[in-house]
Design a protein around this motif. Structure first.
Motif, PDB file in Angstrom:
ATOM      1  N   GLY A 135       6.296 -20.242 -40.290  1.00 34.79           N
ATOM      2  CA  GLY A 135       5.808 -21.199 -41.267  1.00 34.79           C
ATOM      3  C   GLY A 135       4.300 -21.340 -41.321  1.00 34.79           C
ATOM      4  N   GLU A 136       3.595 -20.642 -40.436  1.00 41.62           N
ATOM      5  CA  GLU A 136       2.139 -20.705 -40.427  1.00 41.62           C
ATOM      6  C   GLU A 136       1.562 -19.410 -41.001  1.00 41.62           C
ATOM      7  OE1 GLU A 136       0.323 -23.292 -39.649  1.00 41.62           O
ATOM      8  OE2 GLU A 136       2.077 -24.513 -39.108  1.00 41.62           O
ATOM      9  N   PRO A 137       0.282 -19.405 -41.406  1.00 43.92           N
ATOM     10  CA  PRO A 137      -0.324 -18.202 -41.976  1.00 43.92           C
ATOM     11  C   PRO A 137      -0.250 -17.027 -41.009  1.00 43.92           C
ATOM     12  CG  PRO A 137      -1.733 -20.107 -42.340  1.00 43.92           C
ATOM     13  CD  PRO A 137      -0.648 -20.552 -41.410  1.00 43.92           C
ATOM     14  N   PRO A 138      -0.138 -15.786 -41.538  1.00 42.25           N
ATOM     15  CA  PRO A 138      -0.127 -14.611 -40.667  1.00 42.25           C
ATOM     16  C   PRO A 138      -1.334 -14.593 -39.740  1.00 42.25           C
ATOM     17  CG  PRO A 138       0.419 -13.985 -42.909  1.00 42.25           C
ATOM     18  CD  PRO A 138       0.002 -15.432 -42.960  1.00 42.25           C
ATOM     19  N   GLY A 139      -1.082 -14.272 -38.477  1.00 37.78           N
ATOM     20  CA  GLY A 139      -2.140 -14.287 -37.473  1.00 37.78           C
ATOM     21  C   GLY A 139      -2.202 -15.568 -36.674  1.00 37.78           C
ATOM     22  N   THR A 140      -1.310 -16.542 -36.999  1.00 38.68           N
ATOM     23  CA  THR A 140      -1.217 -17.771 -36.205  1.00 38.68           C
ATOM     24  C   THR A 140      -0.233 -17.500 -35.070  1.00 38.68           C
ATOM     25  OG1 THR A 140      -1.572 -19.074 -38.210  1.00 38.68           O
ATOM     26  CG2 THR A 140      -0.782 -20.243 -36.258  1.00 38.68           C
ATOM     27  N   LEU A 141      -0.746 -17.370 -33.864  1.00 37.35           N
ATOM     28  CA  LEU A 141       0.053 -16.869 -32.751  1.00 37.35           C
ATOM     29  C   LEU A 141       0.229 -17.922 -31.673  1.00 37.35           C
ATOM     30  CD1 LEU A 141      -1.714 -13.396 -32.429  1.00 37.35           C
ATOM     31  CD2 LEU A 141       0.355 -13.928 -33.729  1.00 37.35           C
ATOM     32  N   THR A 142       1.312 -17.779 -30.923  1.00 39.07           N
ATOM     33  CA  THR A 142       1.567 -18.642 -29.779  1.00 39.07           C
ATOM     34  C   THR A 142       2.142 -17.805 -28.646  1.00 39.07           C
ATOM     35  OG1 THR A 142       2.629 -20.706 -29.063  1.00 39.07           O
ATOM     36  CG2 THR A 142       3.936 -19.249 -30.453  1.00 39.07           C
ATOM     37  N   LEU A 143       2.002 -18.302 -27.413  1.00 42.11           N
ATOM     38  CA  LEU A 143       2.591 -17.603 -26.271  1.00 42.11           C
ATOM     39  C   LEU A 143       4.105 -17.587 -26.380  1.00 42.11           C
ATOM     40  CD1 LEU A 143       0.659 -19.052 -23.184  1.00 42.11           C
ATOM     41  CD2 LEU A 143       0.176 -16.923 -24.392  1.00 42.11           C
ATOM     42  N   ILE A 144       4.703 -16.468 -26.034  1.00 37.02           N
ATOM     43  CA  ILE A 144       6.152 -16.470 -25.885  1.00 37.02           C
ATOM     44  C   ILE A 144       6.484 -16.870 -24.451  1.00 37.02           C
ATOM     45  CG2 ILE A 144       6.419 -14.713 -27.671  1.00 37.02           C
ATOM     46  CD1 ILE A 144       7.084 -12.688 -25.509  1.00 37.02           C
ATOM     47  N   SER A 145       7.693 -17.350 -24.258  1.00 32.02           N
ATOM     48  CA  SER A 145       8.096 -17.853 -22.947  1.00 32.02           C
ATOM     49  C   SER A 145       8.331 -16.698 -21.975  1.00 32.02           C
ATOM     50  CB  SER A 145       9.393 -18.661 -23.084  1.00 32.02           C
ATOM     51  OG  SER A 145      10.473 -17.788 -23.389  1.00 32.02           O
ATOM     52  N   PRO A 146       8.351 -16.997 -20.668  1.00 29.88           N
ATOM     53  CA  PRO A 146       8.687 -15.952 -19.698  1.00 29.88           C
ATOM     54  C   PRO A 146      10.037 -15.301 -19.983  1.00 29.88           C
ATOM     55  CG  PRO A 146       7.747 -17.841 -18.565  1.00 29.88           C
ATOM     56  CD  PRO A 146       7.954 -18.257 -19.990  1.00 29.88           C
ATOM     57  N   GLU A 147      10.993 -16.110 -20.437  1.00 34.97           N
ATOM     58  CA  GLU A 147      12.319 -15.556 -20.743  1.00 34.97           C
ATOM     59  C   GLU A 147      12.255 -14.594 -21.932  1.00 34.97           C
ATOM     60  OE1 GLU A 147      12.625 -19.266 -18.501  1.00 34.97           O
ATOM     61  OE2 GLU A 147      11.658 -18.811 -20.429  1.00 34.97           O
ATOM     62  N   GLU A 148      11.493 -14.990 -22.958  1.00 37.52           N
ATOM     63  CA  GLU A 148      11.336 -14.103 -24.113  1.00 37.52           C
ATOM     64  C   GLU A 148      10.627 -12.811 -23.724  1.00 37.52           C
ATOM     65  OE1 GLU A 148      10.490 -16.362 -28.118  1.00 37.52           O
ATOM     66  OE2 GLU A 148       9.495 -17.446 -26.468  1.00 37.52           O
ATOM     67  N   LEU A 149       9.605 -12.926 -22.889  1.00 35.98           N
ATOM     68  CA  LEU A 149       8.874 -11.740 -22.479  1.00 35.98           C
ATOM     69  C   LEU A 149       9.761 -10.804 -21.665  1.00 35.98           C
ATOM     70  CD1 LEU A 149       6.178 -10.316 -22.606  1.00 35.98           C
ATOM     71  CD2 LEU A 149       5.431 -11.645 -20.622  1.00 35.98           C
ATOM     72  N   HIS A 150      10.581 -11.367 -20.813  1.00 38.08           N
ATOM     73  CA  HIS A 150      11.525 -10.535 -20.055  1.00 38.08           C
ATOM     74  C   HIS A 150      12.514  -9.855 -20.995  1.00 38.08           C
ATOM     75  CE1 HIS A 150      14.993  -9.677 -17.350  1.00 38.08           C
ATOM     76  NE2 HIS A 150      14.022  -9.282 -16.570  1.00 38.08           N
ATOM     77  N   GLU A 151      12.963 -10.594 -22.016  1.00 37.92           N
ATOM     78  CA  GLU A 151      13.882 -10.000 -22.996  1.00 37.92           C
ATOM     79  C   GLU A 151      13.219  -8.849 -23.738  1.00 37.92           C
ATOM     80  OE1 GLU A 151      15.491  -8.963 -26.699  1.00 37.92           O
ATOM     81  OE2 GLU A 151      13.688 -10.210 -26.579  1.00 37.92           O
ATOM     82  N   ARG A 152      11.917  -9.007 -24.052  1.00 35.02           N
ATOM     83  CA  ARG A 152      11.183  -7.956 -24.771  1.00 35.02           C
ATOM     84  C   ARG A 152      11.049  -6.690 -23.918  1.00 35.02           C
ATOM     85  NH1 ARG A 152      11.325  -7.755 -29.750  1.00 35.02           N
ATOM     86  NH2 ARG A 152      13.404  -8.095 -28.896  1.00 35.02           N
ATOM     87  N   THR A 153      10.739  -6.841 -22.641  1.00 31.45           N
ATOM     88  CA  THR A 153      10.618  -5.664 -21.791  1.00 31.45           C
ATOM     89  C   THR A 153      11.975  -5.001 -21.584  1.00 31.45           C
ATOM     90  OG1 THR A 153      10.770  -7.006 -19.770  1.00 31.45           O
ATOM     91  CG2 THR A 153       8.570  -6.549 -20.614  1.00 31.45           C
ATOM     92  N   THR A 154      13.024  -5.811 -21.478  1.00 31.04           N
ATOM     93  CA  THR A 154      14.373  -5.263 -21.347  1.00 31.04           C
ATOM     94  C   THR A 154      14.772  -4.524 -22.617  1.00 31.04           C
ATOM     95  OG1 THR A 154      14.996  -7.043 -19.835  1.00 31.04           O
ATOM     96  CG2 THR A 154      16.785  -5.843 -20.913  1.00 31.04           C
TER      97      THR A 154
END
Length: 291
Positions: free
Chosen positions: A173-192
């Motif tokens: 819902g925010e303009p492109p390039g508006t970023l936030t940290l993903i959670s440790p769980e999300e980051l683990h899911e991404r590497t998996t």
């Protein structure tokens, strides 16, 4: 999980004049950094990555150099292949090639380039990788592909030597390039996700994490609270932020132990920090040298 030795990169936001840039690169080498990185952004004080990296390699002996990462939709693939081939040659083979699909709409607008949906930008990234492989063959440098979404990470799993994780995502819902940290769980899911998609290639992949903040301190909680203070809207839970792999706070020995744990859990053996952490992170780097 990862048995790779640690290596560490430093991402310089600005280059400045020749003397300033030479001093920065030589200081990074002196401190023991393994990789000198320059991002690909438009704006005041921002440098063109590939020429800056050619100079970085010319005035140092050991570090590899990497554009971190090229916004591929900015470039014509055939002309990019010529640039890459030239820089790989003049750096004596010390170039890694970092590529991404682009995420800052404002920069595309500034350059007068069309802003395409993510699917189209990643498709162009895939086409560019194929063109580079065709034109450069065995002369193609080690390939780093960075991103967070399924499409770009699927491409990285299939094509990259190094997979880059910024640990950030677009705020809905925010303009492109508006970023936030993903959670440790999300980051683990991404590497998996990457390991699953890579299949038999998985063991050969190197995982890079772009660290957003480093503070060496006996009071990591206070440091993270200070980092979080400017955040607009609901304040994040400080306890959760202390667990975030994208943020590092503690004594050098504590941070070194944390990085051992995160290498085991996520597979991050290659860490890149931003220029403000050049000196701050150096004791951690020394503590982990050769490990």
């Amino acid at each position: 999980m990862s048995t790779r030795r640690f290596r560490f990169g430093i991402s310089f936001r600005s280059v400045g004049g020749r003397d300033e840039w030479v001093a920065k690169c030589r200081r990074a080498e002196e401190l023991g950094y393994d990789v000198i990185a320059v991002p690909d952004h438009l704006g005041e004080g921002r440098a063109a990555p590939l020429p800056a990296l050619a100079v970085a390699a010319a005035v140092t002996e050991r570090p590899r150099v990497v554009p971190f990462v090229l916004d591929v939709p900015f470039y014509n693939p055939a002309l990019l292949a010529r640039e890459v081939s030239t820089v790989a040659g003049v750096t004596g083979g010390r170039l890694d090639l970092g590529l991404g699909a682009g995420h800052m709409k404002s920069e595309f607008d500034d350059a007068g380039l069309p802003w395409r949906p993510a699917r189209e930008r990643v498709a162009f990234l895939a086409e560019t990788v194929a063109e580079l492989r065709s034109r450069l063959g065995t002369g193609l440098p080690p390939l780093l592909i960075a991103g967070n979404g399924d499409l770009v990470l699927d491409l990285a799993a299939r094509e990259a030597d190094i997979v880059g994780f910024g640990g950030l995502r677009q705020v809905e819902g925010e303009p492109p390039g508006t970023l936030t940290l993903i959670s440790p769980e999300e980051l683990h899911e991404r590497t998996t996700f990457v390991r699953d998609r890579a299949g038999t290639r998985a063991d050969g992949l190197e995982f890079n994490l772009l660290v957003q903040y480093v503070a060496t301190s006996d009071d990591p909680k206070a440091e993270i609270e200070a980092w979080a203070a400017p955040i607009q809207g609901p304040k994040p839970d400080i306890g959760r932020l202390l667990e975030a792999p994208q943020l590092l706070a503690g004594t050098p020995d504590e941070i070194a132990a944390t990085l051992h744990e995160r290498r085991e859990h996520y597979g991050f053996s290659y860490l890149t920090v931003f220029e403000p952490a050049l000196e701050t992170f150096a004791p951690v780097l020394r503590a982990l040298a050769g490990e």
